[in-house]
Structure formats: C-alpha cells, structure tokens
Scaffold this active site. Structure first.
Site, PDB file in Angstrom:
ATOM      1  N   LYS A   3       0.788  -1.252   0.136  1.00 18.49           N
ATOM      2  CA  LYS A   3       0.650   0.082   0.160  1.00 18.49           C
ATOM      3  C   LYS A   3       0.832   1.128  -0.363  1.00 18.49           C
ATOM      4  O   LYS A   3       0.094   2.204  -0.384  1.00 18.49           O
ATOM      5  CB  LYS A   3      -0.632  -0.241   1.334  1.00 18.49           C
ATOM      6  CG  LYS A   3      -1.875  -1.359   0.787  1.00 18.49           C
ATOM      7  CD  LYS A   3      -3.232  -1.131   2.112  1.00 18.49           C
ATOM      8  CE  LYS A   3      -4.523  -2.047   1.708  1.00 18.49           C
ATOM      9  NZ  LYS A   3      -4.424  -3.312   2.046  1.00 18.49           N
TER      10      LYS A   3
HETATM   11  C1  LIG Z   1      -4.517  -4.060   1.365  1.00 15.29           C
HETATM   12  C2  LIG Z   1      -3.906  -5.134   0.754  1.00 15.29           C
HETATM   13  C3  LIG Z   1      -4.450  -6.309   0.374  1.00 15.29           C
HETATM   14  C4  LIG Z   1      -5.536  -6.099  -0.556  1.00 15.29           C
HETATM   15  O1  LIG Z   1      -5.537  -5.409  -1.284  1.00 15.29           O
HETATM   16  P1  LIG Z   1      -6.710  -4.615  -1.865  1.00 15.29           P
HETATM   17  O2  LIG Z   1      -6.241  -3.715  -3.753  1.00 15.29           O
HETATM   18  O3  LIG Z   1      -7.584  -4.534  -0.899  1.00 15.29           O
HETATM   19  O4  LIG Z   1      -7.597  -6.479  -2.360  1.00 15.29           O
HETATM   20  C5  LIG Z   1      -3.470  -7.194  -0.118  1.00 15.29           C
HETATM   21  N1  LIG Z   1      -2.548  -7.625   0.998  1.00 15.29           N
HETATM   22  C6  LIG Z   1      -2.052  -6.594   1.430  1.00 15.29           C
HETATM   23  C7  LIG Z   1      -1.089  -7.264   2.518  1.00 15.29           C
HETATM   24  C8  LIG Z   1      -2.764  -5.902   1.789  1.00 15.29           C
HETATM   25  O5  LIG Z   1      -2.225  -4.986   2.492  1.00 15.29           O
END
Ligand SMILES: *Cc1c(COP(=O)(O)O)cnc(C)c1O
Length: 764
Positions: A105
C-alpha cells in the site's frame, strides 16, 4: 482526460477534482473515460519513477508535467528498493513490500497525499481536509506515513482491537506526526468500518465540521489517486521479466493477486486495458471468499459473517473497487441497479462475462501449509496474504504467473512462525527475533526500530463514542514540536550542535483569559518568547493558552530551554501570519538565548555549525553518516549553565587552542564520513570539558566504565550534566553493559537511545 462517476457517466470532472472529491456525490467512484495506450517496449529501460511519471501523466492531464515529476520523485524518495522480482522454484514473486511500512500500500499511499495537497493548492482550496480511515492494518499505517505532517490535512485512523497484528498495531500507535490521531475501537474490522461510514453519512457531523471549514475525505482505495499509482508496477514487473530474458517480446503473463478491496487487481486490469500483454488476472481470496463465489457463480452475496483470518487485509465482505470493474464491463445504469441491490438486500446477481479473470481461495489451514511448504521447498519466506495467492496460483495452474507479494512476513510474525511449526512467545518482538534466527531473512528496518519507539496513541473507545472523538480532533489547536539538542560536541565549544529525537510538544489556542496570559508572559519562557517576538515586530501579542508536554529533562544540557524559546517564536510567527523563515527565527532566538549553538539545531534539525558576530549569523547544516548513533547518559543531578560557565578560565594556551582547532576541523568531516578511527579523537576538547567534568559526581568512575565499553567516543552535552556517547550503529551491547556498571555506582543514571532528528522545529 476526464473522470466519470460509475453511477453517472455524464458527470465528468478533471483528475484534480476527482482526487479532491474522493467519491462522487451520487455514491459512485471515479473512473477514467478511456484507457490510454502505453507501449512498454518503448519504455523498457525507464527507472521506476520515470515510468510512473510517463504512465501517470496519461491520466493526470491537468497536472503540470514538471510538477508531477517532482511530486513522484519526492514521494518515492524513501523507497530503498521498488520491487524485487524474485524467482523461486519457477515461481515468480513480485515483492511489493519494500516501502516504509512494509506493505504494498506504500506505493499508492506515499503518492496520494502529495497529489491531493497539490490538487487542493492548485484549485485554490484552503479548507482543511480531515482524512478519516478505518483500517484492518496496512492502510492505516501506510496512510499515516503518507500524510505525515502534511499541511492543512489531518488524519484520523480507526482500527479494531481484534483483527490487526501486533506489529501493525505498534506501527500505528507509535506514529509521531502532529497531524494524526489513532483510535482503537472495540470489536472487529466491520465495527471499525461501520462506525467510520456512519460519520461520513451523518449530516449533523458534516455540518458542524463544515462550519469550521473542515471537510472529510478518505484514504481507502476508492480514491482514484490511490488506484492509478498501482498500475505502474505491473508494467515495471513485465519490463523486468523481459529484460532478464524470462519472456519474449509480446509474450503474455498472468498475475495472481491477494485481494480484499479489489484495488490492486483492478490496477492490473487497467494495465491490461492499456496494452500490457496480460493473459489472466487471478483473484485470490481467503476464507472470506465473496469474490470467489461472485466470479464463479455470478452471485455477489455479502450476507455472511466476517471471518477473522491470519491475512486481515483481505477480511472484507464488500469489495468497493469491484464497482469500477462492473462499470467498465457494463454501464452506469447496471451499476446503479446492482449497487442498490447490494445496499438493500446485501446481494446482487450479474451475467457479465469476465473472461480475463480467474478466482480461487485458501482457507486458514491451506494458507498456513503454503507458508510451510514454500519455506521448506524453496527456503523462501512469505506472509499469509502472499501465501493465499501462492495457493490459488498453484490451483489455477496457469503458466507464466507472477504472484504479487504484498506484505513483509515480519508484519505477521506470529502467524508465520506458528505456520513454520515453531513455538510462539507472548512477546511479539521475541517472535520477530525467533523468525529472524530461524530463517535468516532480514528484519525490515522500520519494524526493527519499533521496539524503541515511544507509544504515542492509546485511545481505546466504544464505537458509539467515535463521533465525539472526530469532533474533538477536528477542534484541535495549533501544534508545535521542537527537538532537544546537544551542543558543543566536544571541541566545538559554543559553535557546533545537533538535534536529537526527544521532543517538547505543545498545542495552543487563542484565549480570553487575559489575566492568566499576562501572568504566563512573566513566568513562562514559551509565553515570554512568544510575546517577545510580537514586540520585535512592533506588534501587541494575541493572548493564547498553551499546553505543552516534554520528554526533555531540564538542566541536563539537552537544550530544554531553547526548545521553549523556539516554540514561543514559532507560535508568534503563526499568529502574525509571517512565513516560517528559519533564519529569521534563529536571529530572534539568539537574541533571547544569547548564543545560537542550541537554538540552531532545534530550529533546523540535524547538525549545525554557527558563528554569531555583529548581530549576524553564519550557519552551515550537515547530515552525519548512518554508521553512528548516540546514547545519552543522564545523571540524576542537574548542572546549571551559570555554574558551568563560572569554572571556565579566561585564557587558554596556544597549545590548547591548536588542539581544539585540529579536533574541530576534523569533527564534521568524520561525522559525515563515519570514519570510526577519526571519530575516536575528533570529540576531544581542552576548552571546557575537563573543568566541567569535575562538577559531575562520580565522573571518574563513569569515564572508567565508558572506557571499558565499545563506545567510539563521548562528550559533555551542552554544559552538562548529560554525557553523550557516540556508538556504532550496530552496537546493541554498550547500553546494557553500561547499565550494569552504572547500577553499581551511588547516583541514579538514565541511559536513552537517541537518533538524530532531521526535521527540526515544526508547526502544524
Ligand atoms: C490491502 C492488502 C491486500 C488487498 O489489496 P486490495 O487492493 O484491497 O485488494 C492484500 N494484501 C495485503 C498485505 C494488503 O495490505
């Protein structure tokens, strides 16, 4: 390029507007009106930030090209490494977790705040933005870092007490930005999310916020400014494979993506639409497998219990970004109908074809076994989210599949460790170390540092009290933070100084209690300096009330009084609406303090060397090598500057002068290079230390203990009584060693690990 609402294709706005709005008033999400083509083979050699610039400028057409480039460079400056495409046992993993908070993220959340701040500024929007975000862990910390001390943007993060990992919780609770608040809410992620949604839908709260010119926004992945940066790494990964001869020109590859809110995988779909040779996009879910059901049966059914899993970032029943895909595959009318069904019945049906998507899920046991299997067979350590994707990728069996690795295994140390069949400790830091000992995989720096970080946030509330907290926070006063300083640095008497990470922090508001204010001006150095600054500019001061909190011990040579002076001046600058000119502040602070050696690092941060002559200040700033760190040894007795001044002689011999000149000239250079041999002698002094050390009880014994330790060097901080030790950055023994030795002496001594502060004084 215009952006449309998924619920009304005739509503068209610019990129900047879409980023500021976040979500459309009709409830829809913003999507680009078309997909620009992008040929990766023509851009195959670009470095990450240049590729990001090229791709993003196709969408952010109302951003100035040069400005956008700068925003991107600035945002990604903290990334030590972008993506590592690693191959294990013919599986390709795309490691996306090398950013500051160890989750993918970071890619979007370090850029979005800068895009938002730019959009606001260029559209002339001066209102305050309050980012309100519910998190199951990763979004919260990545957003807190992204919005770290951003001007005119505050951020409040709500996480559930059940359902975030111990590391995720610590990462958030230790955030020290002045514009942040972190709240733990009793319950699970659904409780946190629903309480935040209620605030967004509460017209009364919105009204009382807008009366104060505060507007709510979100850092969740519904903002288009969060989605677009994620397209880049799909292209980058492809280019990397091609350059390493793992694929031929135009050969198609597939991606398997651990999916929650559908943002990450949707960015993969956007990349495909832009022309990237993609075969399949595989949606991997955990036991909360709403998406698996939807993509295999056409029925989206959110009417089920949310399960708490070891991959909490995917514990989601409503995947917001799916709405965007529905729009691209059908129409705004269809979206309105389906979303209405979802809202009223908790489910919807669709017969839309999604040919490029595959799906699957892994339950807890399958996830756990996958972590073990990959570790045993490939000696490769993956986190639970990545394990879900690996399991699903194997099940789908599509060739050329790249697995997106979305988080560092250390964020979920206990789940990973128990999956490897190891016994767990109660203490998460022990688990982190155990995992490191077992696997030898390096602990991410920021996670290793958590152990020594101060806990800043400890608000834990029931969800019914959330609105009160939001309103309180939106009412906060102006906040100021000023770092402690350590002056002289041995030979650099009255000239050299550095800022360290202990802080004097305050919050103030205007007040009607004039009498109390007038009393404060006489008695309190912060108020005094505040009033002094108004007088300096020939103005009458505006009464304020200050609440301050400090970690800095008084009269110990750590510049506590300088922090008060700087704080008062900053508050005055803010109230007079003067631009924060650090040199000007230094001039006033030096007038008040008499000499600049403590105030200059407090204002500028880092190392400073200053000459003050004929009312003029000459200043240089520099950064030290990261091969060193500091340890403060603080005696229980203070040393007053006055008595410390008195013991100094009037005159010095030429020999002593030359001694100090040689040490002072080598010191800044040795600090910059990190040369341990030179640093050993660079802190020596003949002007003040030997006279002042005599004033510190038991100094001979303290020095004997230091001599026996692994410390590179030490010096008297300011006029004492703190003795500052200079350590190698990988020295984890000296603190304990000295603690042991000092415990045998008569006095009480504190040892505090210190890092250099490079932020300096801040007002937000
Ligand atoms: C947020 C997240 C996801 C999911 O991603 P999305 O874009 O919400 O589908 C998967 N793995 C990790 C470690 C995350 O932080």
């Amino acid at each position: 390029m215009k952006f449309l609402s998924t619920r009304n294709k005739d509503l068209k706005i610019s990129a900047r507007e879409a980023i500021v709005k976040g979500i459309s008033e009709d409830g829809g999400l913003f999507v680009p009106e078309s997909f620009p083509r992008f040929d990766i083979f023509e851009n195959i050699e670009l470095k990450y930030t240049d590729l990001a610039h090229k791709i993003l400028s196709l969408y952010l057409t109302d951003f100035d090209e040069g400005d956008l480039k700068e925003l991107i460079e600035k945002s990604y400056a903290t990334f030590p490494e972008f993506v590592a495409n690693v191959e294990y046992n013919s599986n390709e993993y795309l490691e996306l977790y090398h950013g500051k908070t160890s989750a993918f993220k970071d890619f979007a959340l370090c850029l979005l705040p800068n895009l938002l701040a730019y959009a606001k500024k260029s559209l002339g929007i001066e209102d305050k933005t309050l980012i309100l975000t519910a998190t199951s862990g990763d979004t919260g910390k990545a957003a807190l870092e992204g919005f770290y001390n951003k001007e005119n943007i505050d951020i409040l993060v709500v996480y559930p007490t059940d359902g975030v990992s111990a590391v995720q919780k610590l990462q958030m609770d230790t955030t020290d930005s002045l514009n942040s608040k972190v709240i733990a809410i009793e319950g699970n992620f659904d409780d946190a999310q629903s309480s935040v949604k209620e605030i967004f839908n509460n017209p009364e709260i919105k009204k009382s916020l807008s009366d104060k010119n505060v507007y709510l926004s979100s850092a969740n992945s519904i903002n288009i400014g969060r989605l677009l940066p994620q397209i880049v790494y799909y292209f980058y990964a492809y280019a990397d494979l091609y350059k390493n001869n793992k694929i031929q020109k135009d050969e198609k590859i597939s991606f398997c993506v651990p999916t929650g809110n559908f943002g990450d995988i949707l960015a993969g779909f956007y990349a495909k639409e832009m022309g990237l040779p993609v075969d399949k996009l595989i949606i991997a879910s955990n036991s909360n497998n709403v998406l698996t059901d939807f993509f295999s049966t056409g029925v989206y059914n959110a009417n089920r219990e949310l399960e708490k899993t070891m991959s909490p970032s995917m514990d989601i029943l409503i995947s917001s970004n799916l709405e965007r895909l529905l729009f691209h595959k059908s129409s705004d009318e269809v979206v309105v109908e389906k979303m209405n069904d979802l809202k009223t019945k908790g489910e919807f049906n669709s017969d839309i074809k999604f040919d490029e998507f595959l799906c699957g899920f892994a339950n807890e046991e399958e996830t756990s076994k996958t972590i073990l299997k990959v570790y045993e067979e490939d000696k490769y350590l993956i986190d639970p989210h990545t394990a879900v994707a690996k399991f699903v990728a194997d099940k789908c069996g599509v060739s050329n599949t790249v697995i997106l690795s979305t988080a560092s295994p250390y964020k979920f140390s206990s789940s990973v460790l128990s999956s490897l069949g190891e016994k767990l400790s109660e203490d998460e830091f022990d688990n982190i170390e155990l995992l490191n000992e077992k696997t030898g995989v390096e602990i991410p720096k920021e996670i290793a540092k958590l152990r020594n970080k101060k806990l800043i946030h400890d608000t834990k509330i029931d969800k019914k009290d959330i609105s009160k907290e939001v309103l309180n926070f939106s009412d906060r006063g102006t906040r100021i933070s000023v770092p402690a300083t350590s002056a002289n640095l041995g030979p650099g008497f009255d000239a050299l100084g550095l800022a360290v990470n202990l802080y004097n922090i305050c919050e103030y508001k205007k007040t009607d209690e004039v009498e109390e204010y007038n009393k404060n001006i006489k008695e309190n150095l912060i108020y005094k300096s505040y009033d002094y600054t108004f007088n300096y500019y020939g103005e009458k001061s505006v009464p304020i009330k200050i609440e301050s909190k400090t970690d800095i011990p008084m009269s110990r040579g750590l510049g506590s009084s300088s922090t008060c002076v700087v704080m008062g001046i900053l508050a005055a600058f803010h109230e007079i609406h003067k631009e924060i000119d650090r040199r000007e502040i230094l001039k006033i602070a030096t007038e008040i303090e008499g000499h600049p050696d403590n105030v200059s690092p407090a204002i500028f941060g880092g190392f400073t060397s200053t000459v003050f002559e004929d009312n003029k200040i000459y200043l240089e700033e520099f950064k030290a090598s990261d091969k060193i760190k500091f340890l403060a040894l603080i005696p229980d007795s203070p040393l007053l500057t006055e008595s410390a001044r008195k013991v100094l002689p009037e005159n010095y011999s030429r020999k002593d002068a030359v001694f100090n000149i040689s040490r002072t000239s080598i010191l800044p250079l040795a600090l910059i290079s990190g040369n341990y041999e030179n640093l050993k002698i660079a802190f020596q002094d003949k002007i003040h230390e030997s006279y002042r050390f005599k004033l510190i009880p038991e100094m001979d014994k303290i020095q004997a203990a230091i001599k026996e330790s692994d410390a590179i060097s030490h010096y008297l901080s300011g006029a004492g009584s703190t003795i500052m030790l200079v350590l190698k950055s990988d020295d984890f023994k000296t603190k304990e060693f000295l603690g042991e030795k000092l415990s045998k002496l008569d006095g009480d001594y504190k040892l505090i690990d210190l890092e250099i502060d490079y932020k300096g004084a801040l007002i937000i």
